[in-house]
Design a protein around this motif. Sequence first.
Motif, PDB file in Angstrom:
ATOM      1  N   TYR A  19       0.845  -1.196   0.000  1.00 16.78           N
ATOM      2  CA  TYR A  19       0.000   0.000   0.000  1.00 16.78           C
ATOM      3  C   TYR A  19       0.883   1.250   0.000  1.00 16.78           C
ATOM      4  N   SER A  20       0.459   2.261  -0.734  1.00 16.31           N
ATOM      5  CA  SER A  20       1.237   3.490  -0.764  1.00 16.31           C
ATOM      6  C   SER A  20       0.338   4.694  -1.010  1.00 16.31           C
ATOM      7  N   ILE A  21       0.834   5.846  -0.592  1.00 15.71           N
ATOM      8  CA  ILE A  21       0.142   7.113  -0.855  1.00 15.71           C
ATOM      9  C   ILE A  21       0.022   7.341  -2.357  1.00 15.71           C
TER      10      ILE A  21
ATOM     11  N   LEU B  89       3.213  -1.624  14.673  1.00 11.09           N
ATOM     12  CA  LEU B  89       2.726  -2.276  13.464  1.00 11.09           C
ATOM     13  C   LEU B  89       3.567  -1.922  12.244  1.00 11.09           C
ATOM     14  N   LYS B  90       4.010  -0.688  12.146  1.00 12.30           N
ATOM     15  CA  LYS B  90       4.734  -0.269  10.939  1.00 12.30           C
ATOM     16  C   LYS B  90       6.198  -0.697  10.940  1.00 12.30           C
ATOM     17  N   ASP B  91       6.760  -0.938  12.135  1.00 14.97           N
ATOM     18  CA  ASP B  91       8.201  -1.184  12.228  1.00 14.97           C
ATOM     19  C   ASP B  91       8.603  -2.624  12.522  1.00 14.97           C
TER      20      ASP B  91
ATOM     21  N   ILE C 161       3.464   6.195   7.074  1.00 16.44           N
ATOM     22  CA  ILE C 161       4.201   7.051   8.004  1.00 16.44           C
ATOM     23  C   ILE C 161       5.655   7.151   7.566  1.00 16.44           C
ATOM     24  N   ASN C 162       6.228   6.022   7.168  1.00 11.85           N
ATOM     25  CA  ASN C 162       7.599   6.032   6.654  1.00 11.85           C
ATOM     26  C   ASN C 162       7.678   6.767   5.317  1.00 11.85           C
ATOM     27  N   GLN C 163       6.634   6.638   4.508  1.00  6.54           N
ATOM     28  CA  GLN C 163       6.615   7.341   3.217  1.00  6.54           C
ATOM     29  C   GLN C 163       6.588   8.848   3.412  1.00  6.54           C
TER      30      GLN C 163
ATOM     31  N   ARG D 177       9.121  13.799   2.261  1.00 12.31           N
ATOM     32  CA  ARG D 177       8.755  15.072   2.892  1.00 12.31           C
ATOM     33  C   ARG D 177       8.974  16.245   1.951  1.00 12.31           C
ATOM     34  N   GLU D 178      10.113  16.291   1.298  1.00 12.04           N
ATOM     35  CA  GLU D 178      10.426  17.432   0.428  1.00 12.04           C
ATOM     36  C   GLU D 178       9.406  17.565  -0.701  1.00 12.04           C
TER      37      GLU D 178
END
Length: 326
Positions: free
Chosen positions: A109-111, A185-187, A246-248, A253-254
């Motif tokens: 899954y991704s943004i 859960l994410k890590d 969250i990692n994405q 970020r930039e």
Amino acid sequence: MREWWVHVGLICIPLVAVYLHIPPPQLSPSLQKWHSAGEVFHFRGREIFYRDSFGALGSSDVIILLHGFPTSSFDWNKIWEPLIQRFHRVIALDFLGFGFSDKPRPHTYSIFEQASVVEALVAHLGLSNQRVNLVSHDYGDTVALELLYRSDQNRTGHLIFNSLCLSNGGLFPETHYPRLLQTLLKDSSILALFLTRLTNYKIFQKGIGDVFGPYTQPTDAEFWDMWTGLRYNDGNLVLDSILQYINQRVKHRERWVGTLTSTIVPLHMIYGPLDPVNPHPQFIRLYQQLVQRSTITILDEHISHYPQLEDPTGFLNAYLNFIHSF
């Protein structure tokens, strides 16, 4: 002593087996009504649930609502009817992996994929040449920023912005504080395998309740509707995969903060200041510093992470004031 543990084990094993195969809860009348009023379209072989309501005569304005994690389009139910009275068309969808949409696993899954889902829905509804107003919350904020980037920066987007209204999303990794269960859960892929299966209604209720204000807690029925939406099609089993967003956010970020700070699209932020995930005043100070073109509504001090559910009237008034300002 040894026999005692054997007996406990023999009792626990079938209990755990039963627990792991408990069927998902039945839809409440309100959720059933929401589901029945919606439709699905296909995105890369997956079914995506959406609602598309026609409203105000004499208006051509279209609004698209993007929900947050871990809930669904039902988050907008308290302001749905008032929006129909103002807009020609009100649209909301369940992102892939959420609500009544398909929840494939394993799946990355991704943004980026969720933004493509929104673009595909816009094309499916014949709105690719129509200026649209986006309202987003939490996870949906980051999807909205990816859509904005595609529209503003690389010109590949299939969505034409008229305006964007954000609310209580983790736009800046440095002011975002995910809950402990989200971090686990994410890590941790091994731990996540068990946590996604062992999370029950009480754990879910506690976690969601913690991000609502003390005076604006969901009712028992509302908690249950959120849980039902999560459990639908075994959505609890994909939480760890979805939480990679969250990692994405950190990695990109930039890209996403950059487009937020440079866009000329009218922007507004509706913010519940009691939010423990994006706390006051750190979050809003950074937002004001970086996004100087945006207008801001800070709701009453007891409103937290879900402003559209905790203060639907305040949220709606803030949004309509924004829309009428340009």
